[in-house]
Design an enzyme around this catalytic site. Sequence first.
Site, short mmCIF file in Angstrom:
data_model
loop_
_atom_site.label_atom_id
_atom_site.label_comp_id
_atom_site.label_asym_id
_atom_site.label_seq_id
_atom_site.Cartn_x
_atom_site.Cartn_y
_atom_site.Cartn_z
N ASP A 140 42.37 68.01 1.58
CA ASP A 140 42.97 69.11 0.80
C ASP A 140 41.93 69.89 -0.01
O ASP A 140 42.24 70.43 -1.07
CB ASP A 140 44.06 68.58 -0.16
CG ASP A 140 45.07 67.69 0.53
OD1 ASP A 140 45.64 68.13 1.55
OD2 ASP A 140 45.27 66.55 0.09
N HIS A 148 46.14 73.07 7.39
CA HIS A 148 45.14 73.99 6.84
C HIS A 148 45.84 75.28 6.46
O HIS A 148 46.43 75.95 7.30
CB HIS A 148 44.04 74.25 7.87
CG HIS A 148 43.11 73.09 8.03
ND1 HIS A 148 42.04 73.09 8.89
CD2 HIS A 148 43.09 71.88 7.42
CE1 HIS A 148 41.40 71.93 8.80
NE2 HIS A 148 42.03 71.18 7.92
#
Length: 431
Positions: A14, A42
């Site tokens: 992340d 993503h």
Amino acid sequence: MSKNVVVIGTQWGDEGKGKIVDWLAESVQGVVRFQGGHNAGHTLWINGKKTILRLIPSGIMHPGVTCFIGNGVVLSPEALLKEIEELEAAGLDVRSRLQISEICPLILPYHIAVDQAREARKGEGKIGTTGRGIGPAYEDKIARRALRVQDLFNPALFDEKLAELLDYHNFVLTQYLGAPAVSAAQVRDQAMALAPAIAPMVKDVSSNLYAMQQAGQRLLFEGAQGALLDVDHGTYPFVTSSNCLAGAASAGAGVGPQSLDYVLGITKAYTTRVGSGPFPTELVDEIGTRLATIGKEFGSVTGRPRRCGWFDGAALKRSVRLNGITGLCITKLDVLDGLESIQLGVGYRVNGEFRDVLPYGAHAVAQAEAVLEELPGWSESTVGITEYAKLPAAARRYLERVAEVCGVPIDLVSTGPDRNETIVLRHPLKG
């Protein structure tokens, strides 16, 4: 000048890799996913519009770029086609520009059943998987029993291997996990129904990547998750099921290691973690809540809230060494705007001794007490700044200290979610 770049997350995932891969994709001809599955998302913001990619490389947003799913990825045919349809509905040409390795292991319904039943059985001791079958699919690969993409086009072989697989998995499901068995007919019918849509995209990815390199074309290798989730070098057992390091790009795409010219480590200006596992610099106070709120720290695929904490330079040092990182990209610097002071992890106290690098294994990390260094914060906004000299002096000092602690230069700074909100100190592909 680098020809091929590997983009790696240096923390627990992340970190903002998607935006940076999308930004770099303007300068390459091919983008390659080489590990993981559809368990990590993503997130890209293009001209204010949000796009979440799970399996398909972030280069798909650029019309002239060919995208590859390498053999190191575990592939859910259902998830892949759903993602393709979503992108096509947004007007993108996907199928003519996407190539899938014929030797990718498949994720099928019994993998998901096993994954979810295991987590349910463990209760509070669960790893915190996404429940999408990633781990069980990798287990089949390592046990040399996996069904692979190429098997979709050989029905007799598919049936033979499926029967053996379900003998094993249904025994585990019914006799150990107390869950229902999975129907072989349903698995087969679903897979065979999806196969024709996938067939035109199935290629010898390794050979095609070799041909592109021989033609002088540039490649970008897009990592998923983060180095601290690596199955070998992460906080085991609270890790993912694949190797998330830069070196995995070679095996997971089918290219020689000499093809990897530059490794870009993506690093948040603070630290986050999803799910279970030790986290030495975690903040369980109002500052942690502030970071999560301003940083919008919720998983792009699962929606799960992320745990937040101060930047951990000693953990980053481990990632730098493991990946051979050439340069760093610091993301979400703007989330720290407005804090009077900021703390930065420089090491740990372990049994009374100072350690300047993250220990191995979850038990050892859980015993480590973070050693923090306090730096002044800044009141000015850094959002959207594109020149380093225009950052507040305290923000520049913070970035300089990050580079000092980990021993690697900062080449990029992200000051917002859009691809244009980027400070370039040294371009990974242009020098």
